[in-house]
Design an enzyme around this catalytic site. Sequence first.
Site, PDB file in Angstrom:
ATOM      1  N   ASN A 324      20.124 -37.131  45.651  1.00  0.00           N
ATOM      2  CA  ASN A 324      20.421 -35.731  45.354  1.00  0.00           C
ATOM      3  C   ASN A 324      21.634 -35.217  46.129  1.00  0.00           C
ATOM      4  OD1 ASN A 324      19.643 -33.130  44.130  1.00  0.00           O
ATOM      5  ND2 ASN A 324      19.138 -32.521  46.225  1.00  0.00           N
ATOM      6  N   ASP A 396      17.733 -34.922  55.381  1.00  0.00           N
ATOM      7  CA  ASP A 396      16.834 -34.158  54.505  1.00  0.00           C
ATOM      8  C   ASP A 396      15.446 -34.796  54.523  1.00  0.00           C
ATOM      9  OD1 ASP A 396      15.756 -32.475  52.602  1.00  0.00           O
ATOM     10  OD2 ASP A 396      16.656 -33.518  50.904  1.00  0.00           O
ATOM     11  N   CYS A 443      12.074 -28.670  55.240  1.00  0.00           N
ATOM     12  CA  CYS A 443      10.996 -27.990  54.514  1.00  0.00           C
ATOM     13  C   CYS A 443       9.869 -27.602  55.453  1.00  0.00           C
ATOM     14  CB  CYS A 443      10.477 -28.854  53.365  1.00  0.00           C
ATOM     15  SG  CYS A 443       9.889 -30.479  53.860  1.00  0.00           S
TER      16      CYS A 443
END
Length: 487
Positions: A324, A396, A443
């Site tokens: 991504n 990430d 997150c």
Amino acid sequence: MSVPAENLPETTASPASDTPALPSGWLEVTSMDLDAQGVARRPDGKVVFIDGALPTELVSARTGRKKNNWEQAQLTEIHRESSLRVRPLCPHFGLHEGACGGCKMQHLDASAQVAVKQRVLEDNLWHLGKVRPETVLRPIEGPAWGYRWRARLSMRYVAKKGSVLVGFHERKSRYIADMQTCKILPPHVDALLMPLRGLIAGMDAQGTCPQIEVACGDRVTALVLRHLEPLSEHDLARLRAFAALHGVQWWLQPKGPDTVHLLQEGGEQLAYDLPDFGITMPFKPTDFTQVNPHINRVLVARALRLLDVHSDERVIDWFCGLGNFTLPLATRAREVLGIEGSEALVARSRENYARNQAQRPAGQALAATSFVARNLFEMTPPLLMADGSADKWLVDPPREGAFALAKALADIHQARTGAPEALPLPPGFEGWAPPRRIVYVSCSPSTLARDAGLLVHQAGYRCVAAGVVNMFPHTAHVESMAVFERP
């Protein structure tokens, strides 16, 4: 639910303060916690977490769970309402019996939700990591409704009702909410909830299909049916007819995620686009992709802008998943390395890279890019340095964070600065250099704060910026982004 001033109960002033005491049993809500509960204190200082209450409100609440230093309670009455309280759009949201547990903040103005999440991020960075960002980034926001392009819907045949329930679980319950609509799902998926009930209710396998996973691409909507027993020809025919009528693509999952397969081969491939970079990302419906495609596009663009990648630089994308960030990075950098824990995702990343490289216009080839599989939760300084120096990193990680990666970077810095008790570095890596800049997409604010503490206090970095990413409106889930630089 507000109470006129003339009807307020009598109060007595506190002998230790000039501030009038609240009426007996009333609580003043001062903040919200990470689970979207209002936080108040009793006169003795005991903390009370109140479901459904908002900051600045005066409320009464019914206590449920009790501990020595805190209580869990549920809102029973509002005596002074917050100006930020709004009417929930979804009829299944609330504190009532059977309410859906998918959202926790629909009663709070959408902009105020973002402010609460920003406060949660800053509080975590300071209290857990002792880090204050030099700049607070403007929040990344997008549509508040119809944004959830990925969802796992539970299913259950309820004999007493003679029907099938399809949806999320009730608040604090294992039961499935009796949902007829869901406003955070895309409108075309929301419109499928009732037809899906009818579909499953008419199948031979109505009692052995526990869930449907929804995955929307830019042009395809995939539904993954988990079934515990083989499906009959009758059921397969019903699924095909449903797909033709509603324009969806059925995938079947008889066992684990590796058994997922198309019901009918052919048709357009499930994929999403990153138009700013000319990238198309094919994926399987059980692959990890971001829930909110509108936010993901902005997230990728901002991450690359903050990383400020130049055409002569090497970049490592840690926890790269399907690519991504890796593939957009390959439109900017000289060389990119994507590292991921799953061999299957690494294979998919390579396929996506090759496909996009083949479709690039003349003169716009992607940078040399490689992918490797590695357990990033067992990182050590030798393993870290074996991947070579990179000018910049994109990190990430999942909710567990990137502790081992940050710790290895910190250990290298401590060894090179001669810190007491630092372990010596292996020979042969004297020329290895740490990245000058790191963009960390998180997150979980708590694991970001933990890792930020290591990077700032032990690895020689500054936290130059941080801000929230409202990937999940109306929920208490906090995504964020932080930027770290070395002098």
